[in-house]
Scaffold this motif. Structure first.
Motif, PDB file in Angstrom:
ATOM      1  N   ILE A   2      30.705  38.372  54.579  1.00 37.99           N
ATOM      2  CA  ILE A   2      31.864  38.990  53.928  1.00 37.99           C
ATOM      3  C   ILE A   2      31.421  40.269  53.229  1.00 37.99           C
ATOM      4  O   ILE A   2      30.525  40.260  52.399  1.00 37.99           O
ATOM      5  CB  ILE A   2      32.505  38.030  52.913  1.00 37.99           C
ATOM      6  CG1 ILE A   2      33.049  36.785  53.637  1.00 37.99           C
ATOM      7  CG2 ILE A   2      33.620  38.720  52.148  1.00 37.99           C
ATOM      8  CD1 ILE A   2      33.597  35.724  52.726  1.00 37.99           C
ATOM      9  N   ILE A   4      34.025  42.946  52.327  1.00 39.82           N
ATOM     10  CA  ILE A   4      35.107  43.253  51.395  1.00 39.82           C
ATOM     11  C   ILE A   4      35.659  41.954  50.819  1.00 39.82           C
ATOM     12  O   ILE A   4      35.971  41.026  51.554  1.00 39.82           O
ATOM     13  CB  ILE A   4      36.256  43.999  52.110  1.00 39.82           C
ATOM     14  CG1 ILE A   4      35.780  45.346  52.646  1.00 39.82           C
ATOM     15  CG2 ILE A   4      37.420  44.241  51.144  1.00 39.82           C
ATOM     16  CD1 ILE A   4      36.849  46.111  53.390  1.00 39.82           C
ATOM     17  N   LYS A   5      35.746  41.891  49.492  1.00 37.96           N
ATOM     18  CA  LYS A   5      36.357  40.729  48.846  1.00 37.96           C
ATOM     19  C   LYS A   5      37.793  41.094  48.470  1.00 37.96           C
ATOM     20  O   LYS A   5      38.024  41.933  47.623  1.00 37.96           O
ATOM     21  CB  LYS A   5      35.561  40.329  47.606  1.00 37.96           C
ATOM     22  CG  LYS A   5      34.168  39.800  47.929  1.00 37.96           C
ATOM     23  CD  LYS A   5      33.432  39.366  46.674  1.00 37.96           C
ATOM     24  CE  LYS A   5      32.062  38.809  47.037  1.00 37.96           C
ATOM     25  NZ  LYS A   5      31.306  38.374  45.841  1.00 37.96           N
ATOM     26  N   VAL A   6      38.744  40.457  49.134  1.00 40.13           N
ATOM     27  CA  VAL A   6      40.149  40.773  48.911  1.00 40.13           C
ATOM     28  C   VAL A   6      40.962  39.486  48.785  1.00 40.13           C
ATOM     29  O   VAL A   6      40.501  38.400  49.139  1.00 40.13           O
ATOM     30  CB  VAL A   6      40.736  41.628  50.057  1.00 40.13           C
ATOM     31  CG1 VAL A   6      40.027  42.965  50.156  1.00 40.13           C
ATOM     32  CG2 VAL A   6      40.642  40.879  51.384  1.00 40.13           C
ATOM     33  N   LYS A   7      42.182  39.645  48.268  1.00 36.81           N
ATOM     34  CA  LYS A   7      43.124  38.529  48.184  1.00 36.81           C
ATOM     35  C   LYS A   7      44.249  38.686  49.206  1.00 36.81           C
ATOM     36  O   LYS A   7      44.774  37.703  49.705  1.00 36.81           O
ATOM     37  CB  LYS A   7      43.704  38.446  46.774  1.00 36.81           C
ATOM     38  CG  LYS A   7      42.672  38.094  45.708  1.00 36.81           C
ATOM     39  CD  LYS A   7      43.319  38.030  44.321  1.00 36.81           C
ATOM     40  CE  LYS A   7      42.286  37.668  43.264  1.00 36.81           C
ATOM     41  NZ  LYS A   7      42.882  37.636  41.897  1.00 36.81           N
ATOM     42  N   LYS A 107      42.342  31.698  54.025  1.00 35.34           N
ATOM     43  CA  LYS A 107      41.518  32.390  53.035  1.00 35.34           C
ATOM     44  C   LYS A 107      42.253  33.474  52.262  1.00 35.34           C
ATOM     45  O   LYS A 107      41.926  33.768  51.112  1.00 35.34           O
ATOM     46  CB  LYS A 107      40.304  33.036  53.732  1.00 35.34           C
ATOM     47  CG  LYS A 107      39.446  32.070  54.545  1.00 35.34           C
ATOM     48  CD  LYS A 107      38.373  32.834  55.303  1.00 35.34           C
ATOM     49  CE  LYS A 107      37.491  31.904  56.128  1.00 35.34           C
ATOM     50  NZ  LYS A 107      38.221  31.260  57.244  1.00 35.34           N
ATOM     51  N   TYR A 108      43.261  34.095  52.890  1.00 34.97           N
ATOM     52  CA  TYR A 108      43.932  35.251  52.312  1.00 34.97           C
ATOM     53  C   TYR A 108      45.440  35.156  52.494  1.00 34.97           C
ATOM     54  O   TYR A 108      45.919  34.471  53.388  1.00 34.97           O
ATOM     55  CB  TYR A 108      43.449  36.547  52.977  1.00 34.97           C
ATOM     56  CG  TYR A 108      41.958  36.684  53.053  1.00 34.97           C
ATOM     57  CD1 TYR A 108      41.216  37.092  51.948  1.00 34.97           C
ATOM     58  CD2 TYR A 108      41.275  36.407  54.244  1.00 34.97           C
ATOM     59  CE1 TYR A 108      39.830  37.212  52.020  1.00 34.97           C
ATOM     60  CE2 TYR A 108      39.900  36.522  54.326  1.00 34.97           C
ATOM     61  CZ  TYR A 108      39.182  36.916  53.203  1.00 34.97           C
ATOM     62  OH  TYR A 108      37.813  37.025  53.282  1.00 34.97           O
ATOM     63  N   ASN A 165      42.016  44.528  45.311  1.00 31.47           N
ATOM     64  CA  ASN A 165      42.032  43.224  45.971  1.00 31.47           C
ATOM     65  C   ASN A 165      42.889  43.224  47.240  1.00 31.47           C
ATOM     66  O   ASN A 165      43.232  42.153  47.751  1.00 31.47           O
ATOM     67  CB  ASN A 165      42.564  42.153  45.019  1.00 31.47           C
ATOM     68  CG  ASN A 165      41.607  41.887  43.873  1.00 31.47           C
ATOM     69  OD1 ASN A 165      40.396  41.976  44.036  1.00 31.47           O
ATOM     70  ND2 ASN A 165      42.132  41.587  42.705  1.00 31.47           N
ATOM     71  N   VAL A 221      35.849  40.819  56.410  1.00 31.10           N
ATOM     72  CA  VAL A 221      36.539  40.100  55.319  1.00 31.10           C
ATOM     73  C   VAL A 221      36.307  38.593  55.438  1.00 31.10           C
ATOM     74  O   VAL A 221      35.957  38.088  56.497  1.00 31.10           O
ATOM     75  CB  VAL A 221      38.045  40.397  55.327  1.00 31.10           C
ATOM     76  CG1 VAL A 221      38.299  41.858  55.054  1.00 31.10           C
ATOM     77  CG2 VAL A 221      38.705  39.982  56.636  1.00 31.10           C
TER      78      VAL A 221
END
Length: 221
Positions: A2, A4-7, A107-108, A165, A221
C-alpha cells in the motif's frame, strides 16, 4: 504494497471504469459517412489524428473540435454535429472493473465523479458495478461538470472525507487529474482512450501515479 493511504476512492467513468472504444469507433464511422454524403473523403486515421490533437490541446469535447478542424465550412460542421450520435448501448465495463471494485470494496468507500448524461446509475446497475458504489456525482444531475472544482468539493463534503484521504482515478489531465490535485486530492491517471496522449502543462496535471490497467490499483492503494 500500500502506497497511498485513503478512505475514499473516486472514479471517472468513461475510459476509466467504462470502455468507450466501441461507441467511439462507431462515431468515427458516422463522421466518415456524413462527410462522404457531402462529397468529402475523410479517413479514419485523419479523424484519429484530429481527436488526439484536440486532446493534446485540452479541448473540452474532442470530437467537436476534430469535426470543426476537418470541416471546410460551417454548414457541414453543423450538419455533422447535429446528426452525430453517441451510442451508449455499445459501452461495456473494462474487463477488470468488477474485479478491482470487488477488491477495493471491503477496504474503501467508492464514489463516482463523472461528466455524464442522465442514466449513469442505471448503466452501472446493468454492468453489475452499482453494488460497490456509495456516492455518484454525475454532471447532468448536478448541474456541475468537471473541471469545475466544485464537483470535487461537493463529493468530498457528501463523503465527509478530508482531501488527503481521497484519491481521484481518471483518464483526463484537464478534467480529472488537474482539478482534483489542485484542491489537494491524491490522483491516479489511467492511460486509456484518446486522452492518454495528453502531456501535463503544469505541476497539478502530473498525476501522483499512472497505470495502464485497473488491476494495477492493487499495487497503489
Amino acid at each position: 504494497m500500500i502506497i497511498i493511504k485513503v478512505k475514499w476512492i473516486f472514479f471517472d467513468l468513461g475510459n476509466t471504469l467504462i470502455n468507450e472504444e466501441s461507441p467511439q469507433e462507431d462515431r468515427i464511422k458516422q463522421v466518415i459517412k456524413m462527410f462522404s454524403t457531402r462529397g468529402i473523403k475523410v479517413t479514419r486515421d485523419k479523424i484519429i489524428e484530429e481527436l488526439e490533437n484536440a486532446s493534446l490541446n485540452f479541448a473540452s469535447r474532442i470530437i467537436k473540435q476534430a469535426i470543426v478542424n476537418l470541416s471546410p465550412d460551417k454548414k457541414i460542421e453543423e450538419y455533422i454535429l447535429n446528426n452525430l450520435k453517441y451510442k451508449k448501448e455499445l459501452e461495456e465495463p473494462y474487463l477488470n472493473a468488477d474485479k478491482i471494485l470487488e477488491y477495493l470494496y471491503p477496504k474503501y468507500k467508492i464514489g463516482i465523479i463523472a461528466n455524464q448524461s442522465k442514466g449513469s446509475e442505471e448503466r452501472l446497475k446493468k454492468y453489475g458495478l452499482w453494488k460497490y458504489i456509495s456516492l455518484l456525482f454525475a454532471s447532468t444531475e448536478l448541474g456541475l461538470e468537471k473541471p469545475d472544482p466544485q464537483i470535487f468539493e461537493l463529493a468530498l463534503e457528501k463523503a465527509n472525507c478530508d482531501l488527503g484521504n481521497a484519491v481521484m482515478v481518471g483518464d483526463r489531465l484537464d478534467n480529472d487529474i488537474g482539478p482534483a490535485k489542485e484542491i489537494g486530492m491524491n490522483t491516479i491517471r489511467i492511460l486509456k482512450g484518446f486522452h492518454k496522449v495528453q502531456i501535463p502543462s503544469n505541476k497539478f496535471e502530473k498525476a501522483d501515479y499512472e497505470i495502464k490497467e485497473l488491476i494495477e490499483l492493487k499495487k497503489i492503494v
